[in-house]
Design a protein around this motif. Structure first.
Motif, PDB file in Angstrom:
ATOM      1  N   ILE A 193      -6.281 -15.136 -13.452  1.00  0.00           N
ATOM      2  CA  ILE A 193      -5.135 -15.017 -14.354  1.00  0.00           C
ATOM      3  C   ILE A 193      -3.851 -14.610 -13.619  1.00  0.00           C
ATOM      4  O   ILE A 193      -2.763 -15.057 -13.990  1.00  0.00           O
ATOM      5  N   HIS A 194      -3.936 -13.787 -12.574  1.00  0.00           N
ATOM      6  CA  HIS A 194      -2.728 -13.428 -11.841  1.00  0.00           C
ATOM      7  C   HIS A 194      -2.109 -14.660 -11.180  1.00  0.00           C
ATOM      8  O   HIS A 194      -0.896 -14.893 -11.276  1.00  0.00           O
ATOM      9  N   ALA A 195      -2.961 -15.465 -10.507  1.00  0.00           N
ATOM     10  CA  ALA A 195      -2.466 -16.682  -9.870  1.00  0.00           C
ATOM     11  C   ALA A 195      -1.969 -17.675 -10.915  1.00  0.00           C
ATOM     12  O   ALA A 195      -0.970 -18.381 -10.700  1.00  0.00           O
ATOM     13  N   GLY A 196      -2.654 -17.720 -12.058  1.00  0.00           N
ATOM     14  CA  GLY A 196      -2.228 -18.626 -13.122  1.00  0.00           C
ATOM     15  C   GLY A 196      -0.867 -18.262 -13.678  1.00  0.00           C
ATOM     16  O   GLY A 196      -0.006 -19.122 -13.873  1.00  0.00           O
ATOM     17  N   LEU A 197      -0.657 -16.965 -13.922  1.00  0.00           N
ATOM     18  CA  LEU A 197       0.640 -16.522 -14.432  1.00  0.00           C
ATOM     19  C   LEU A 197       1.736 -16.778 -13.410  1.00  0.00           C
ATOM     20  O   LEU A 197       2.858 -17.176 -13.766  1.00  0.00           O
TER      21      LEU A 197
ATOM     22  N   LEU B 173      10.715 -15.132 -11.811  1.00  0.00           N
ATOM     23  CA  LEU B 173       9.705 -14.110 -12.081  1.00  0.00           C
ATOM     24  C   LEU B 173       8.548 -14.294 -11.106  1.00  0.00           C
ATOM     25  O   LEU B 173       7.950 -15.364 -11.040  1.00  0.00           O
ATOM     26  N   ASP B 174       8.232 -13.237 -10.352  1.00  0.00           N
ATOM     27  CA  ASP B 174       7.099 -13.228  -9.424  1.00  0.00           C
ATOM     28  C   ASP B 174       6.194 -12.047  -9.733  1.00  0.00           C
ATOM     29  O   ASP B 174       6.608 -11.079 -10.386  1.00  0.00           O
ATOM     30  N   LEU B 175       4.965 -12.111  -9.249  1.00  0.00           N
ATOM     31  CA  LEU B 175       4.018 -10.999  -9.330  1.00  0.00           C
ATOM     32  C   LEU B 175       3.823 -10.460  -7.921  1.00  0.00           C
ATOM     33  O   LEU B 175       3.332 -11.176  -7.043  1.00  0.00           O
ATOM     34  N   VAL B 176       4.213  -9.205  -7.691  1.00  0.00           N
ATOM     35  CA  VAL B 176       4.178  -8.618  -6.352  1.00  0.00           C
ATOM     36  C   VAL B 176       3.631  -7.194  -6.439  1.00  0.00           C
ATOM     37  O   VAL B 176       4.170  -6.363  -7.177  1.00  0.00           O
ATOM     38  N   ASP B 177       2.573  -6.919  -5.686  1.00  0.00           N
ATOM     39  CA  ASP B 177       2.047  -5.545  -5.584  1.00  0.00           C
ATOM     40  C   ASP B 177       1.823  -4.901  -6.954  1.00  0.00           C
ATOM     41  O   ASP B 177       2.327  -3.813  -7.246  1.00  0.00           O
ATOM     42  N   GLU B 178       1.051  -5.576  -7.809  1.00  0.00           N
ATOM     43  CA  GLU B 178       0.729  -5.033  -9.126  1.00  0.00           C
ATOM     44  C   GLU B 178       1.972  -4.764  -9.957  1.00  0.00           C
ATOM     45  O   GLU B 178       1.999  -3.827 -10.771  1.00  0.00           O
ATOM     46  N   SER B 179       3.002  -5.580  -9.777  1.00  0.00           N
ATOM     47  CA  SER B 179       4.259  -5.413 -10.504  1.00  0.00           C
ATOM     48  C   SER B 179       4.838  -6.767 -10.880  1.00  0.00           C
ATOM     49  O   SER B 179       4.560  -7.781 -10.232  1.00  0.00           O
ATOM     50  N   VAL B 180       5.656  -6.751 -11.925  1.00  0.00           N
ATOM     51  CA  VAL B 180       6.511  -7.896 -12.247  1.00  0.00           C
ATOM     52  C   VAL B 180       7.788  -7.735 -11.433  1.00  0.00           C
ATOM     53  O   VAL B 180       8.456  -6.701 -11.510  1.00  0.00           O
ATOM     54  N   ALA B 181       8.125  -8.748 -10.646  1.00  0.00           N
ATOM     55  CA  ALA B 181       9.340  -8.715  -9.834  1.00  0.00           C
ATOM     56  C   ALA B 181      10.289  -9.808 -10.315  1.00  0.00           C
ATOM     57  O   ALA B 181       9.905 -10.973 -10.412  1.00  0.00           O
TER      58      ALA B 181
ATOM     59  N   LEU C 277      15.928  -7.930  -8.317  1.00  0.00           N
ATOM     60  CA  LEU C 277      16.790  -7.339  -9.327  1.00  0.00           C
ATOM     61  C   LEU C 277      16.073  -6.209 -10.055  1.00  0.00           C
ATOM     62  O   LEU C 277      16.702  -5.247 -10.500  1.00  0.00           O
ATOM     63  N   LEU C 278      14.754  -6.339 -10.158  1.00  0.00           N
ATOM     64  CA  LEU C 278      13.979  -5.376 -10.945  1.00  0.00           C
ATOM     65  C   LEU C 278      12.511  -5.510 -10.584  1.00  0.00           C
ATOM     66  O   LEU C 278      12.021  -6.618 -10.342  1.00  0.00           O
ATOM     67  N   ARG C 279      11.825  -4.373 -10.546  1.00  0.00           N
ATOM     68  CA  ARG C 279      10.363  -4.369 -10.409  1.00  0.00           C
ATOM     69  C   ARG C 279       9.773  -3.416 -11.434  1.00  0.00           C
ATOM     70  O   ARG C 279      10.233  -2.291 -11.576  1.00  0.00           O
ATOM     71  N   VAL C 280       8.746  -3.882 -12.122  1.00  0.00           N
ATOM     72  CA  VAL C 280       8.087  -3.075 -13.146  1.00  0.00           C
ATOM     73  C   VAL C 280       6.582  -3.109 -12.916  1.00  0.00           C
ATOM     74  O   VAL C 280       5.973  -4.175 -12.980  1.00  0.00           O
ATOM     75  N   PRO C 281       5.936  -1.968 -12.635  1.00  0.00           N
ATOM     76  CA  PRO C 281       4.473  -1.943 -12.515  1.00  0.00           C
ATOM     77  C   PRO C 281       3.823  -2.421 -13.809  1.00  0.00           C
ATOM     78  O   PRO C 281       4.285  -2.105 -14.903  1.00  0.00           O
TER      79      PRO C 281
END
Length: 323
Positions: free
Chosen positions: A79-83, A109-117, A127-131
């Protein structure tokens, strides 16, 4: 109570809401909170959803559809790769409000280190990172539902937090607990212009749904590590327990574990503020006296059922370390 994909979504508007919340933040419809269940047994099954066969099959089918459109060979079922594949297929108009404000006409929108980047395409800067664990809600646009930017508040332990939020709207809106305290919100929307690539009708619904699965699993991992009560504090849903700041004249936490008005030395969202005891202020208890008081408060919280056995053991060890 069993956990499945439907249990993560609001039955009225389909938005994701953090498992601790008692109502959908977007439309206000009541839902069952998992806070008490997580206090008694941290493993609520949200982590297992990452490998649920139904979700895995759905991810594989959607990613295949996007891969054909993008002329890519990817058939990811995780699911992470899919998103990452779905969300990364477009550029967005981005706007963030709250403690971390940001805006861009060409964001990604990227997924980086257990966060939305959220990144600026022109410079690749964040611009923003959110765990994932700090995500409180995620809503998407739909024909007959409320606007994704609608806000009914955060309902927890019978109290709705009346924090004023700046108006924000888009095809997708996410609410989160900011790192330095406060409520942040992020909006993504299709780019303007006749030639700009636009999202498929279900694109933002897929992003919100899969991000909700990932966020719930991350939240469960977090409250398993630190305890449900302390995770609620991190989210700004509850005030920090008095054992964290011995001698705090704000008094004990609310008896039901819910929200209470901040007192001296607190910023109001579980963050230490000015005048925090234990930082050298005149009259602040210290040494053996403060340890004794902290242990007494901890025993009272345990007797009232406000901390689990694991949380009690962890906090008692921390308090005794002060000696």
């Amino acid at each position: 109570m069993p956990v499945d994909l439907a249990s993560l979504s609001c039955p009225s508007c389909g938005s994701y809401a953090h498992p601790f919340l008692e109502a959908c933040p977007a439309c206000g419809v009541a839902r069952s909170s998992r806070f008490d269940d997580a206090m008694a047994r941290p493993d609520q099954g949200f982590g297992a959803l990452l490998e649920d066969p139904h979700i895995t099959r759905q991810v594989r089918e959607v990613v295949l559809r996007y891969s054909l459109r993008l002329n890519s060979a990817s058939t990811a079922a995780e699911i992470h790769a899919g998103l990452a594949t779905v969300a990364g297929s477009l550029q967005y108009r981005v706007r963030a409000t709250g403690p971390v404000a940001a805006a861009s006409e060409r964001g990604r929108l990227d997924l980086v280190d257990e966060s939305v980047a959220i990144r600026e395409m022109s410079s690749s800067r964040d611009l923003l990172r959110v765990p994932f664990a700090m995500i409180l809600a995620a809503a998407h646009a739909q024909e007959d539902g409320p606007r994704p930017g609608a806000w009914a508040g955060l309902a927890f332990r019978g109290t709705v937090e009346a924090e004023t939020t700046q108006p924000i709207d888009g095809n997708f809106v996410m609410a989160f607990a900011a790192e330095n305290g406060g409520l942040g919100r992020l909006a993504l929307a299709n780019q303007r212009g006749l030639l700009a690539a636009k999202a498929r009708p279900d694109h933002f619904a897929i992003v919100a749904r899969w991000l909700g699965v990932i966020a719930a699993a991350a939240a469960e991992a977090r409250w398993t590590a630190v305890g449900a009560r302390l995770h609620a504090v991190e989210l700004g849903l509850a005030a920090a327990p008095p054992t964290d700041t011995p001698g705090d004249d704000a008094g004990p936490a609310a008896p039901d574990g819910g929200l209470r008005e901040p007192g001296a030395g607190e910023s109001g969202r579980g963050e230490p503020g000015r005048g925090e005891p234990g930082r050298g202020e005149p009259g602040a208890p210290s040494g053996a006296a403060s340890v004794k008081e902290a242990l007494q408060v901890l025993e009272e919280l345990r007797a009232a059922g406000l901390v689990s056995d694991a949380e009690y053991a962890m906090k008692r060890s921390e308090i005794l370390d002060r000696l």
